[in-house]
Design an enzyme around this catalytic site. Sequence first.
Site, PDB file in Angstrom:
ATOM      1  N   GLY A 184       0.835  -1.193   0.000  1.00  0.00           N
ATOM      2  CA  GLY A 184       0.000   0.000   0.000  1.00  0.00           C
ATOM      3  C   GLY A 184       0.868   1.240   0.000  1.00  0.00           C
ATOM      4  O   GLY A 184       2.053   1.193   0.356  1.00  0.00           O
ATOM      5  N   CYS A 185       0.281   2.368  -0.381  1.00  0.00           N
ATOM      6  CA  CYS A 185       1.077   3.599  -0.459  1.00  0.00           C
ATOM      7  C   CYS A 185       1.580   4.029   0.919  1.00  0.00           C
ATOM      8  O   CYS A 185       2.782   4.226   1.108  1.00  0.00           O
ATOM      9  CB  CYS A 185       0.279   4.707  -1.144  1.00  0.00           C
ATOM     10  SG  CYS A 185      -1.320   5.074  -0.412  1.00  0.00           S
ATOM     11  N   TYR A 186       0.671   4.164   1.883  1.00  0.00           N
ATOM     12  CA  TYR A 186       1.114   4.581   3.216  1.00  0.00           C
ATOM     13  C   TYR A 186       2.090   3.573   3.842  1.00  0.00           C
ATOM     14  O   TYR A 186       3.125   3.973   4.404  1.00  0.00           O
ATOM     15  CB  TYR A 186      -0.083   4.766   4.142  1.00  0.00           C
ATOM     16  CG  TYR A 186      -1.001   5.905   3.798  1.00  0.00           C
ATOM     17  CD1 TYR A 186      -0.532   7.208   3.637  1.00  0.00           C
ATOM     18  CD2 TYR A 186      -2.378   5.695   3.640  1.00  0.00           C
ATOM     19  CE1 TYR A 186      -1.396   8.259   3.335  1.00  0.00           C
ATOM     20  CE2 TYR A 186      -3.249   6.743   3.349  1.00  0.00           C
ATOM     21  CZ  TYR A 186      -2.747   8.019   3.197  1.00  0.00           C
ATOM     22  OH  TYR A 186      -3.613   9.054   2.906  1.00  0.00           O
TER      23      TYR A 186
END
Length: 307
Positions: free
Chosen positions: A116-118
């Site tokens: 995921g990005c975060y």
Amino acid sequence: MSIPVVFIDGDQGTTGLQIHQRLQGRDDLQLVTLPAASRKDPERRAAAINACDIALLCLPDDAARAAVASISNPAVRVIDASSAHRTDPDWVYGFAQMSERHDEVIAHASRVSNPGCYPTGAVGLLRPLIDAGLVSRDYPISISAVSGYSGKGRAGVDEFEGPDAAQATPFQVYGLGLAHKHVPEIQQYSGLSERPVFVPSYGSFRQGIVLTIPLQLRLLAPGVTGARLHACLERHYAGSEFVEVVGMDEAKAMTGLDPRQLNDTDRLRLMVFENAGHVLLAAVFDNLGKGAAGAAVQNLNLMIAGA
């Protein structure tokens, strides 16, 4: 060796479009997508995924699970950009720089879950420090992050770039139930024994992320300093093509962090700030680059090389 066939399932979303653009024109692979009329046809999608060498899934979680369930050809390898399989022990986590030789694990994997990005920023900062014993596994970690609105997918782009863009909220903190779907992923791959507090937000810019993690030196082992934390990150990512650790002197001179500074790149920039017993770990990267499409293409390149 024959040219691998790469099928993108879901090439119309923000991540899928970026991946498609990055792969167009390459002569070391054959890129396959479905025409608009066939994208929701289960038989056409199943046929395409079973005829490819590597499938890139850019789909909602349930659709990604259905796509994987439709695979009957054991030779098909998968990179899933959704969050459907990120904590599944049968899937390899696709953050190549996470630990030593993890890129080799990805290269030979049949099932890879794109980060995921975060979590890319959080795991990138925490995993080396926890593995080195500089941050304890039970440290009460709090994470704050702001992303560009493209992190919402097409809905976010429509909200801020569509006909009602003037009414879009310029800044919004969300995930107030403290149960964001990225929390288990962050905990598992950082090596934390306790759930971190994660507070995400969206700003009125298209793409980019700033993620920060505050630490109190009094809660760390005796002798741990900002300089030691920085040195650990620097050692871990030495020679990395995609991860940069900013020098302490350069970081000290900074007066702000622009989440857009690495937009349209596949790089991740890490920083350590220290003052009066407090340390701030920070990461800046493009949520559509290293945080999504860029990581998927990096994983694809590793898997093609490892075939």
